[in-house]
Design an enzyme around this catalytic site. Structure first.
Site, mmCIF file in Angstrom:
data_model
loop_
_atom_site.group_PDB
_atom_site.id
_atom_site.type_symbol
_atom_site.label_atom_id
_atom_site.label_comp_id
_atom_site.label_asym_id
_atom_site.label_seq_id
_atom_site.Cartn_x
_atom_site.Cartn_y
_atom_site.Cartn_z
ATOM 1 N N GLY A 1 -18.140 2.619 -3.334
ATOM 2 C CA GLY A 1 -19.093 3.652 -3.196
ATOM 3 C C GLY A 1 -20.600 3.374 -3.879
ATOM 4 N N LEU A 2 -20.766 2.355 -4.538
ATOM 5 C CA LEU A 2 -21.943 2.129 -5.227
ATOM 6 C C LEU A 2 -23.044 1.849 -4.202
ATOM 7 C CD1 LEU A 2 -20.983 -0.282 -8.108
ATOM 8 C CD2 LEU A 2 -21.148 2.093 -8.170
ATOM 9 N N LEU A 3 -22.796 1.517 -3.060
ATOM 10 C CA LEU A 3 -23.649 1.228 -1.873
ATOM 11 C C LEU A 3 -23.760 2.244 -0.928
ATOM 12 C CD1 LEU A 3 -23.023 -2.599 -1.325
ATOM 13 C CD2 LEU A 3 -24.978 -1.417 -2.513
ATOM 14 N N LEU B 1 -18.603 -1.128 0.555
ATOM 15 C CA LEU B 1 -19.625 -0.125 -0.206
ATOM 16 C C LEU B 1 -19.342 -0.426 -1.504
ATOM 17 C CD1 LEU B 1 -19.407 2.885 1.895
ATOM 18 C CD2 LEU B 1 -20.780 0.904 2.110
ATOM 19 N N GLY C 1 -24.807 5.563 -1.356
ATOM 20 C CA GLY C 1 -25.529 6.646 -1.963
ATOM 21 C C GLY C 1 -25.249 7.482 -3.167
ATOM 22 N N TYR D 1 1.016 -1.316 0.075
ATOM 23 C CA TYR D 1 0.019 -0.060 -0.068
ATOM 24 C C TYR D 1 0.920 1.146 0.011
ATOM 25 C CZ TYR D 1 -4.094 -2.769 1.161
ATOM 26 O OH TYR D 1 -5.272 -3.838 1.222
#
Length: 328
Positions: A219-221, A216, A223, A53
């Site tokens: 970010g699709l889940l 998420l 909002g 990372y």
């Protein structure tokens, strides 16, 4: 904060795990330190990172995230002592042979480098970031046993393993009278439920804790359609997020409508659902700001009734364990 044991072990960890993949590429060091301080203030004691990372858009600066964490530990104040620290090994850290994967030599070199970057004398959970089909389990487990005996690692985990890989690993460890794996990190969320076929049954059989990543789904889940209407820029962390949105737009809209009906944020709903799933120890959240962290913690207060769970299954159908999912 709620706490639980990591799989079949006696290790106590928070029900949310702080993921640090954004530290470096998207979050500067001072803000990353603030997020980690806030995580402790909120009771999160479980932090996840990886040796690879921190890379920039050209793939350079691998290891930078571990360095951020190491300099945060160096500030003292019980930061290291209060943290269950997880990192990973597998990804190539250079172009020379044996600078990646899971040979005994590669593991030895990787753990020493991670310990230096993290400014610590041990890693609590050392995770194989991917299956290495070119290294036998006898070699991998011998290397891990040495590290445990030396006190450099305490527990071993996996990431992105198939159910068959988990069985291979655990049976090889059993033959050596070694604890073996205690956890598995997998892609798991309402949109991605493939691991319900074989991975989760394997985890339950062997007593391994599940650490879902991308809860998420880029970010699709979280909002995304509402944010689109508000003109808020949404950063997709995973490939093909735009294609997924186009494919699942109607379902995601229905999902956001359900969250509004429940009076909750879509991101909280996604995390709360994961916390009801079998074998799940702690979803890995990846906040880029302290505000994102506080929003994720709110999901712990959301309790879902059976009616809501059934509606989520209707929107995002899951799987039975194999072979019943596709055969009699």
């Amino acid at each position: 904060m709620e706490y639980t044991h990591l799989g079949r072990t006696g290790l106590t960890v928070s029900r949310l795990c702080l993921g640090t993949m954004n530290f470096g590429p998207h979050t500067e060091e001072s803000e990353a330190h603030g997020i980690m301080d806030t995580a402790h203030e909120r009771g999160i004691n479980f932090f996840d990172t990886a040796n690879a990372y921190g890379r920039d858009s050209e793939g350079n600066l691998k290891g930078r995230t571990e360095e951020f964490i190491g300099r945060w530990f160096a500030q003292g104040g019980g930061r290291r002592e209060r943290t269950v620290l997880a990192t990973k090994v597998y990804g190539p850290m250079g172009d020379w042979p044996n600078e990646g994967k899971l040979s005994a030599l590669g593991i030895r070199r990787a753990v020493e480098a991670s310990l230096r970057r993290l400014n610590t004398d041990h890693i609590d959970l050392y995770q194989m970031h991917h299956i290495d089909r070119g290294t036998p389990w006898e070699e991998i487990w011998q290397a891990m046993e040495v590290l445990v005996a030396q006190g450099k690692i305490i527990y071993v985990g996996s990431s992105n393993f198939a159910g068959w890989h988990l069985a291979q690993a655990q049976e090889a460890a059993r033959s050596r009278h070694f604890l073996g794996l205690v956890s598995e990190q997998s892609l798991y969320n309402l949109l991605d439920r493939t691991i319900e076929l074989e991975v989760i049954p394997a985890l339950q059989h062997y007593g391994l804790g599940l650490l879902p990543w991308s809860p998420l789904r880029s970010g699709l889940l979280g909002g995304i359609l509402r944010k689109e209407r508000e003109g808020t820029r949404v950063r997709g962390a995973m490939p093909h997020a735009g294609e997924l949105l186009a494919t699942h737009r109607d379902r995601i809209q229905a999902y956001e409508d359900l969250a509004a009906e429940l009076g909750t944020d879509p991101a909280d709903l996604a995390l709360a659902w994961l916390l009801t799933r079998p074998a799940v120890t702690a979803p890995i959240i990846g906040p880029r700001t302290p505000a994102h962290l506080d929003a994720a913690v709110a999901a712990l207060d959301l309790k879902l009734d059976q009616k809501t769970l059934d509606r989520l299954d209707e929107l995002f159908p899951g799987h039975q364990p194999a072979p019943e999912d596709y055969a009699w």
